[in-house]
Design an enzyme around this catalytic site. Structure first.
Site, PDB file in Angstrom:
ATOM      1  N   GLY A 156      74.324  27.927  15.526  1.00 52.11           N
ATOM      2  CA  GLY A 156      74.172  27.022  14.396  1.00 52.11           C
ATOM      3  C   GLY A 156      72.982  26.124  14.559  1.00 52.11           C
ATOM      4  O   GLY A 156      72.374  26.065  15.630  1.00 52.11           O
ATOM      5  N   PRO A 157      72.624  25.405  13.489  1.00 51.42           N
ATOM      6  CA  PRO A 157      71.475  24.504  13.547  1.00 51.42           C
ATOM      7  C   PRO A 157      71.693  23.393  14.580  1.00 51.42           C
ATOM      8  O   PRO A 157      72.833  23.137  14.984  1.00 51.42           O
ATOM      9  CB  PRO A 157      71.413  23.918  12.141  1.00 51.42           C
ATOM     10  CG  PRO A 157      72.328  24.727  11.316  1.00 51.42           C
ATOM     11  CD  PRO A 157      73.316  25.357  12.211  1.00 51.42           C
ATOM     12  N   PRO A 158      70.618  22.728  14.992  1.00 52.03           N
ATOM     13  CA  PRO A 158      70.761  21.650  15.986  1.00 52.03           C
ATOM     14  C   PRO A 158      71.653  20.523  15.451  1.00 52.03           C
ATOM     15  O   PRO A 158      71.646  20.238  14.251  1.00 52.03           O
ATOM     16  CB  PRO A 158      69.327  21.142  16.165  1.00 52.03           C
ATOM     17  CG  PRO A 158      68.444  22.164  15.583  1.00 52.03           C
ATOM     18  CD  PRO A 158      69.227  22.916  14.578  1.00 52.03           C
ATOM     19  N   GLY A 159      72.389  19.953  16.359  1.00 51.37           N
ATOM     20  CA  GLY A 159      73.194  18.774  16.008  1.00 51.37           C
ATOM     21  C   GLY A 159      74.431  19.068  15.184  1.00 51.37           C
ATOM     22  O   GLY A 159      74.968  18.195  14.527  1.00 51.37           O
ATOM     23  N   THR A 160      74.928  20.310  15.250  1.00 51.02           N
ATOM     24  CA  THR A 160      76.130  20.609  14.477  1.00 51.02           C
ATOM     25  C   THR A 160      77.378  20.614  15.354  1.00 51.02           C
ATOM     26  O   THR A 160      78.428  21.087  14.941  1.00 51.02           O
ATOM     27  CB  THR A 160      75.996  21.966  13.755  1.00 51.02           C
ATOM     28  OG1 THR A 160      75.398  22.896  14.653  1.00 51.02           O
ATOM     29  CG2 THR A 160      75.181  21.852  12.503  1.00 51.02           C
ATOM     30  N   GLY A 161      77.252  20.117  16.556  1.00 50.30           N
ATOM     31  CA  GLY A 161      78.435  19.897  17.380  1.00 50.30           C
ATOM     32  C   GLY A 161      78.810  21.046  18.299  1.00 50.30           C
ATOM     33  O   GLY A 161      79.951  21.105  18.766  1.00 50.30           O
ATOM     34  N   LYS A 162      77.882  21.918  18.600  1.00 46.35           N
ATOM     35  CA  LYS A 162      78.212  23.060  19.472  1.00 46.35           C
ATOM     36  C   LYS A 162      78.553  22.575  20.876  1.00 46.35           C
ATOM     37  O   LYS A 162      79.579  22.934  21.436  1.00 46.35           O
ATOM     38  CB  LYS A 162      77.034  24.044  19.524  1.00 46.35           C
ATOM     39  CG  LYS A 162      76.668  24.583  18.165  1.00 46.35           C
ATOM     40  CD  LYS A 162      75.528  25.536  18.225  1.00 46.35           C
ATOM     41  CE  LYS A 162      74.199  24.912  18.598  1.00 46.35           C
ATOM     42  NZ  LYS A 162      73.658  23.969  17.607  1.00 46.35           N
ATOM     43  N   THR A 163      77.673  21.729  21.400  1.00 42.76           N
ATOM     44  CA  THR A 163      77.891  21.242  22.759  1.00 42.76           C
ATOM     45  C   THR A 163      79.183  20.435  22.835  1.00 42.76           C
ATOM     46  O   THR A 163      79.988  20.611  23.757  1.00 42.76           O
ATOM     47  CB  THR A 163      76.701  20.368  23.192  1.00 42.76           C
ATOM     48  OG1 THR A 163      75.517  21.058  22.869  1.00 42.76           O
ATOM     49  CG2 THR A 163      76.737  20.058  24.647  1.00 42.76           C
ATOM     50  N   SER A 212      64.274  38.321   0.279  1.00 44.81           N
ATOM     51  CA  SER A 212      65.205  37.660  -0.634  1.00 44.81           C
ATOM     52  C   SER A 212      64.539  36.949  -1.807  1.00 44.81           C
ATOM     53  O   SER A 212      65.214  36.489  -2.711  1.00 44.81           O
ATOM     54  CB  SER A 212      66.095  36.683   0.138  1.00 44.81           C
ATOM     55  OG  SER A 212      65.327  35.615   0.575  1.00 44.81           O
ATOM     56  N   LYS A 242      71.841  28.560   2.194  1.00 43.71           N
ATOM     57  CA  LYS A 242      70.974  28.403   1.023  1.00 43.71           C
ATOM     58  C   LYS A 242      71.629  27.514  -0.020  1.00 43.71           C
ATOM     59  O   LYS A 242      70.972  26.645  -0.607  1.00 43.71           O
ATOM     60  CB  LYS A 242      70.681  29.788   0.419  1.00 43.71           C
ATOM     61  CG  LYS A 242      69.666  30.595   1.218  1.00 43.71           C
ATOM     62  CD  LYS A 242      69.497  31.961   0.643  1.00 43.71           C
ATOM     63  CE  LYS A 242      68.454  32.740   1.435  1.00 43.71           C
ATOM     64  NZ  LYS A 242      68.348  34.127   1.036  1.00 43.71           N
TER      65      LYS A 242
END
Ligand code: ATP
Length: 932
Positions: free
Chosen positions: A488-495, A824, A867
Site C-alpha cells: 500500500g501507499p506510504p503511511g497507510t499503517g502497514k508497519t 487506461s 482512482k
C-alpha cells in the site's frame, strides 16, 4: 652444583661474528653475509660434500663471537683479574673477515642454518638458530674459513640446591618485572623507545611462566638475548658454563635494565602519580607484578619447545597453553553454549570449535575469529521461544488490539485474525498430540518393579505402540506460517499493523529494513573466511530478540536491490520466505541450518512492480489502498490527535480541533494516500497550541486561553493553503478531458488531464508529457478509431475524406515531468479527439478511464479503488468506468460511492452517449448515426 663433563671433541666450521652479533642457545639471529667469503666457502663446502642434500636437512655451523678487548677468551673481565692474555688482546680484530685465530672467542654456539633471507645479492642474511653451547678447544683451520675443534658443554643442575632455586625465582620475577615495565612504559606518553606489542608481551609472559628450574639456563640465555645489553655481557653469559654463574650474570643485566627503564619513565610518571623512590606508580607496578605472579601460578610448568622457533614462545612449534583468563573465558563460553540449548547440528559444530579454541594460542588472530563465532552461536535463539497468547480469549483480544490501534482496514484485520485462528488451532492440535505421545512414552518406560522376563514379554506387546508414536509424530501440524505481504501507499499503517499483530500474539517484534540492501551478504552474512565477517540481517535479528518465534517485519521489500556483482539480495530472500525451505535457512557466517519456520514474517511494500515474481509468489498479498477524506478524519480523531496531544505535553481539554478545521487540514494542507503528513500537520497545530497554553500559564492569563483551533488559526500555524481543488479552475474546452491514474509507486490515485490541440499540417501526431510506449500506442489506437469512424461521427462530409489531411495534432499530458504509462487513458483519448474535432467541450467534473480496442470496445483496467478515491479527492462528480470493472466497485469505500456518480460503459458509442446524451443516446443502441 654442576661439574661440566667433557665428551669427545668434534670439528665443525666456525662463523666468527662481530659485535653486536652473538648467538646464544634458544635464540635466533640474522647475520648479514655480504662480503663474507668465509660463509660462502662454508656453504659451498657443505653442499659439495653432499650435493644432493635434502632442502630440510639441518646444516650446522658454530657461531663464535670475536673476542672483546675487555674480556679474556673464557669470558673473565680483564680489568678485574689480570688472568693472562693481558697484552695479547689489546688489539683484537673487529672485522670477522680479517680475523685470525687469536680473535676467536673461547665459547661459541652450535647453530642450525635455517635459511637465507633477502632479495638482492647485497643484502642477504643467514638465519641462524642457536642450539647448543660449545667450547672452542682449538682452531684447526683459518682459511678459507675457520674450523675448530669443539667440546660440548654439559649443563648440570642440582635441583635440590635451594640457593639455585631462589636465584632462579629471582630471575623469573625480574624477567616478568622487566616485561611489565616495558609494557607500562610503552603506554605512557613520552615513553622511551622501548615498545612491545601486547601480543608479543603476552607470549613472553606465558613463556617465562612456563619455565621451571630444569630450564634455568635456557631462560637465562633467552633473557640475555632479548634484553638490551652490551656485547661483553652477552659474551660473559655465553662463557658461563656454570648455571649459577650464568643466572648471576643475567640477573645483573636484568636489574640494570629495570633501573634504566624506571629512571627514564620517572619524569612522566611522577607528574601524575604517587612519587616513589623508583619514580613509578607503585600501585600500578604492584598490580602488574601481582598479575604476572597470578598467571605463573595458573600456567604451571611446561617443557621445552621441540621444533619451535627458539626463543619465540608463540611460534607454531611451541605449544602455548593459555592463561587463567583464557581458561575462564573458554569455560564461560562453554556455559553460555550450554544455556543456549543449541540444535544437535549446532552443538556438534560448537563442540568442535571449542576444542579448536582450547588448543589455540590467544594471541593468534584465529583465536578471536573462533571466539566470536562461538559467541554468535551462543547468542542465536536455537530453541528458545516465547509462549503465544493463544487462550480462549485470544481472538477477542487480538481483534480489540487491532481495532484499538487502527481505524477501518476491516479486510486486513479479518485476514490477520484468520491467521491467528489457524495458529491457535494448530497449536491446540499439537498439544493434544504431544500429550498422547507423552502418555505412550511413559507407558513404555521400564518398570523397576517388574523382573526381566516379564519385561521382555511386555516389550513384544509394546512394539506397536512405538510405531503409533511415530505415526502421531507425523500427524503433528508443521508450523509453516504463511508470509504476509502488506502492499500500500506510504503511511497507510502497514508497519503499525504488523506491530499490533505481534502485541496481540505476545511475540517479540523486530523490524528489518530491506530498503537499499544491495548486497546478498547483508541478508545471509559473510563467510567466516572474510575479515570482520558477520552474520546477516536475519540472524542478527534473531540474536537481538533472543527467541526463535518473533514477528519479523521485512520493511520495504520492494526496495530490495536487484542482482549485481555483490550477488542477488532478492534471491537470498527466497530461502527466507519459503515456508518449505526456511526451516533449514543457512547463514554464510553461521553455516549451520537455522530453523526460521517459527518466525512470523510480515513484509511491507509500496508497490508490487519491483518485487521479483518468484519472491512475490511466496507471499500472500494483502492490499491496503489510500484513505478517503472521511477515513482520514476518523483516523485523525481517534488516533492521530490523541497521540499528538500526548506527544506535545498537552491534555485533552487544552486543545480542540473541530471537524471543519480537520477537514481543511486534510484537503488543503495534505495530499497523500496515507496519514503521515496529516499526523505531522496535526503535530504542528498541537505544538503551536502548546506554546500558546504554556505562555498563558506563565503569564497568568489562562482564563483568556482559547483551546479551540479555528480556520483562521490554520493560516497562521500551517501557512498558506498548499493544495486547492484542482478542478475549480478548469474550464470546459474542446479537446481537454479529465482522465484517471493510479500511480504504481505509492499506490495512490489521482486525476490526469489529457489535452489535445490541432493545427494546420500534414497529419503528424506529436506526443509530449513523458508518455510511455503503451500510452503512445493507446493514442494511436484512439486516433485510428476516430479516423475510421469520422464519417459516422459526423466529423467529415464523406466516407472517403481523411480527417487528418490538412491538420496535425499535439497530445499532451501534464504534469510533464512525471512519467506516465499504461493503456487506461484510451477512452479519454478517444473522447478528447472527438471533442476536439467536433468542437464540443466535456465538463472537467466528468472523469473517465478504460482501455479501448480498435473495434471500439472499452476494456477493464486496474487500480479502480485508488482512482476513484483520487477522483473524489480532486472534486470529480461523475466517472465513466469500463463495464468489466463493475465488480471492483464492491471494494470502494461507501463514502466514495456516495460522493461520485459512477457509470459503466462497454463500448465507445456507449461512452459517447454518456458524455453527450442529447446527440448519442440512440447511436449507442447501434442503429442511428446522427451527425454532430
Ligand atoms: N488505519 C489507521 N488507524 C490509525 N492510525 C493509522 C492508520 N493508518 C496509519 N496510521 C498511523 O500512521 C502512521 C504511519 O503508519 P505506518 O508507519 O504504519 O505506515 P507504513 O504504511 O508502514 O508506511 P511506509 O510504507 O512508509 O513504511 C502511524 O503512526 C500509524 O499509527
Amino acid at each position: 652444583m654442576g661439574k661440566p663433563q667433557s665428551k669427545g671433541a668434534v670439528v665443525l666450521p666456525l662463523i666468527p661474528l662481530a659485535p653486536p652479533f652473538a648467538v646464544l642457545p634458544t635464540t635466533s639471529v640474522k647475520v648479514p653475509i655480504a662480503n663474507r667469503a668465509d660463509v660462502a666457502a662454508i656453504l659451498a663446502k657443505i653442499y659439495s660434500i653432499s650435493p644432493t642434500a635434502k632442502p630440510d636437512a639441518a646444516i650446522t655451523v658454530v657461531c663464535v663471537p670475536l673476542c672483546s678487548k675487555q674480556l679474556s677468551k673464557d669470558g673473565r673481565l680483564l680489568i678485574e683479574g689480570n688472568e693472562g692474555n693481558n697484552g695479547e688482546n689489546s688489539d683484537y680484530e673487529s672485522d670477522p673477515v680479517n680475523a685470525s685465530t687469536r680473535d676467536i672467542f673461547g665459547y661459541g654456539c652450535i647453530a642450525k642454518v635455517s635459511g637465507v633471507q633477502g632479495r638482492r645479492a647485497g643484502d642477504l642474511s643467514l638465519v641462524l638458530e642457536g642450539l647448543e653451547r660449545v667450547k672452542v678447544v682449538n682452531i684447526v683451520q683459518e682459511r678459507p674459513y675457520f674450523e675448530g675443534e669443539l667440546e660440548p658443554v654439559e649443563e648440570f643442575i642440582d635441583m635440590a640446591n635451594s640457593e639455585l632455586g631462589d636465584q632462579f625465582q629471582l630471575l623469573k620475577q625480574l624477567s616478568r618485572e622487566l616485561l611489565a615495565l616495558v609494557r607500562l612504559s610503552s603506554i605512557l606518553p613520552r615513553s622511551p623507545s622501548v615498545s612491545l606489542s601486547p601480543i608479543v608481551a603476552r607470549r613472553l609472559e606465558v613463556y617465562i611462566a612456563r619455565k621451571d628450574l630444569s630450564e634455568a639456563g635456557v631462560l637465562a640465555d633467552f633473557m640475555t638475548n632479548v634484553v638490551d645489553c652490551t656485547h661483553e655481557e652477552r659474551l660473559r653469559v655465553l662463557a658461563s658454563v656454570d648455571i649459577k654463574e650464568r643466572l648471576d650474570r643475567t640477573i645483573e643485566i636484568l636489574q640494570r635494565q629495570i633501573s634504566t627503564i624506571q629512571g627514564s619513565t620517572r619524569i612522566t610518571v611522577t607528574s601524575t602519580t604517587i612519587p616513589s623512590s623508583t619514580g613509578i606508580d607503585l600501585d600500578q607496578l604492584r598490580r602488574l607484578q601481582q598479575e604476572a605472579l597470578r598467571r605463573r601460578g595458573a600456567i604451571g610448568s611446561g617443557k621445552s619447545m621441540p621444533g619451535g622457533f627458539p626463543g619465540f614462545p608463540g611460534s607454531p612449534g611451541s605449544p602455548s597453553q593459555s592463561g587463567e583468563e583464557e581458561a575462564n573465558e573458554v569455560d564461560e563460553l562453554k556455559k553460555r553454549l550450554q544455556d543456549a540449548k543449541l540444535s544437535p547440528d549446532a552443538d556438534k559444530v560448537a563442540q568442535r570449535e571449542l576444542q579448536r579454541l582450547q588448543k589455540m594460542n590467544p594471541a593468534q588472530a584465529e583465536y578471536q575469529v573462533c571466539r566470536n563465532y562461538l559467541e554468535n552461536l551462543a547468542e542465536i535463539p536455537w530453541t528458545k521461544t516465547t509462549v503465544d497468547l493463544l487462550d480462549t480469549k485470544t481472538l477477542v483480544k487480538a481483534k480489540k488490539q487491532l481495532d484499538d490501534d487502527h481505524y477501518g482496514l476491516d479486510k486486513i484485520k479479518k485476514r490477520l485474525l484468520e491467521y491467528l485462528a489457524v495458529l491457535k488451532l494448530k497449536e491446540q492440535a499439537n498439544k493434544t498430540i504431544d500429550e498422547q505421545i507423552r502418555a505412550l512414552t511413559d507407558a513404555n518406560a521400564p518398570d523397576d518393579q517388574k523382573d526381566e522376563k516379564e519385561e521382555a514379554e511386555e516389550r513384544q506387546a509394546k512394539e506397536p505402540t512405538e510405531a503409533e508414536t511415530r505415526l502421531l509424530e507425523k500427524k503433528r501440524m508443521v508450523d509453516k506460517s504463511p508470509i504476509l505481504l502488506l502492499v500500500g501507499p506510504p503511511g497507510t499503517g502497514k508497519t503499525s499493523l504488523a506491530k499490533s499483530v505481534a502485541t496481540a500474539l505476545g511475540r517479540k517484534f523486530h523490524r528489518i529494513s530491506l530498503g537499499g540492501v544491495r548486497d546478498e551478504a547483508e541478508i545471509r552474512g559473510h563467510r567466516r573466511t572474510y575479515v570482520a565477517a558477520m552474520p546477516g540481517l536475519i540472524v542478527n535479528g534473531l540474536k537481538k530478540v533472543g527467541v526463535a518465534n518473533p514477528v519479523f517485519l521485512l520493511d520495504e521489500i520492494d526496495k530490495l536491490g536487484v542482482s549485481n556483482y555483490n550477488g542477488d539480495p532478492s534471491a537470498a530472500m527466497l530461502e527466507v520466505l519459503d515456508p518449505e525451505q526456511n526451516h533449514t535457512f543457512t547463514d554464510h557466517y553461521v553455516n549451520i541450518p537455522i530453523d526460521l519456520s517459527k518466525v512470523l514474517f510480515i513484509a511491507t511494500a509500496n508497490s508490487l512492480d519491483t518485487i521479483p515474481p518468484p519472491l512475490l509468489d511466496r507471499m500472500e498479498t494483502i492490499q491496503l489502498s489510500g484513505y478517503t477524506t472521511l477515513e482520514k478524519r476518523n483516523i485523525a480523531e481517534r488516533h492521530l490527535i490523541p497521540k499528538q496531544i500526548t506527544t506535545n505535553g498537552l491534555r485533552d481539554e487544552n486543545i480542540d480541533i473541530p471537524t471543519d478545521v480537520l477537514d481543511k487540514i486534510i484537503t488543503s494542507y495534505t495530499r497523500e494516500s496515507g496519514v503521515r503528513n496529516l499526523e505531522r500537520e496535526i503535530g504542528s497545530v498541537c505544538r503551536s497550541k502548546a506554546v500558546e497554553y504554556a505562555t498563558a500559564k506563565d503569564t497568568n492569563t489562562l482564563p483568556a486561553y482559547n483551546p479551540i483551533v479555528t480556520l483562521n488559526d490554520l493560516d497562521a500555524i500551517l501557512g498558506i493553503e498548499r493544495f486547492t481543488e484542482e478542478l475549480t479552475e478548469q474550464q470546459s474546452r474542446p479537446g481537454v478531458i479529465t482522465g484517471l491514474v493510479a500511480y504504481s509507486t505509492g499506490g495512490q490515485g489521482s486525476i490526469l488531464f489529457i489535452e489535445i490541440a490541432d493545427m494546420p499540417g500534414r497529419g503528424n501526431v506529436q506526443l509530449t508529457g513523458t508518455l510511455g510506449d503503451v500510452l503512445k500506442e493507446s493514442v494511436g489506437v484512439a486516433l485510428s478509431w476516430v479516423r475510421s469512424h469520422a464519417f459516422e461521427l459526423g466529423l467529415t462530409a464523406s466516407d472517403n475524406e481523411n480527417i487528418m489531411r490538412d491538420r496535425s495534432i499535439h497530445v499532451h499530458c501534464p504534469s510533464g515531468a512525471i512519467p506516465k504509462d499504461g493503456p487506461s487513458a484510451g477512452l479519454a483519448h478517444t473522447i478528447a479527439l472527438i471533442s476536439l474535432f467536433s468542437g464540443k467541450p466535456v465538463p472537467p467534473t466528468l472523469a473517465m478511464t478504460g482501455e479501448v480496442s480498435l473495434r471500439g470496445r472499452v476494456l477493464p483496467v486496474g487500480g479502480i479503488k485508488e482512482k476513484l478515491i483520487g477522483a473524489l479527492r480532486a472534486g470529480v462528480e461523475r466517472v465513466l468506468l469500463p463495464e468489466g470493472n463493475r465488480k471492483d466497485i464492491r471494494d470502494v469505500p461507501q463514502e466514495v460511492k456516495d460522493g461520485l456518480r459512477i457509470e459503466f460503459v462497454g463500448g465507445i458509442w456507449e461512452g459517447l452517449a454518456k458524455v453527450w446524451p442529447e446527440r448519442w443516446e440512440t447511436a449507442a443502441l447501434g442503429h442511428v448515426m446522427p451527425r454532430l
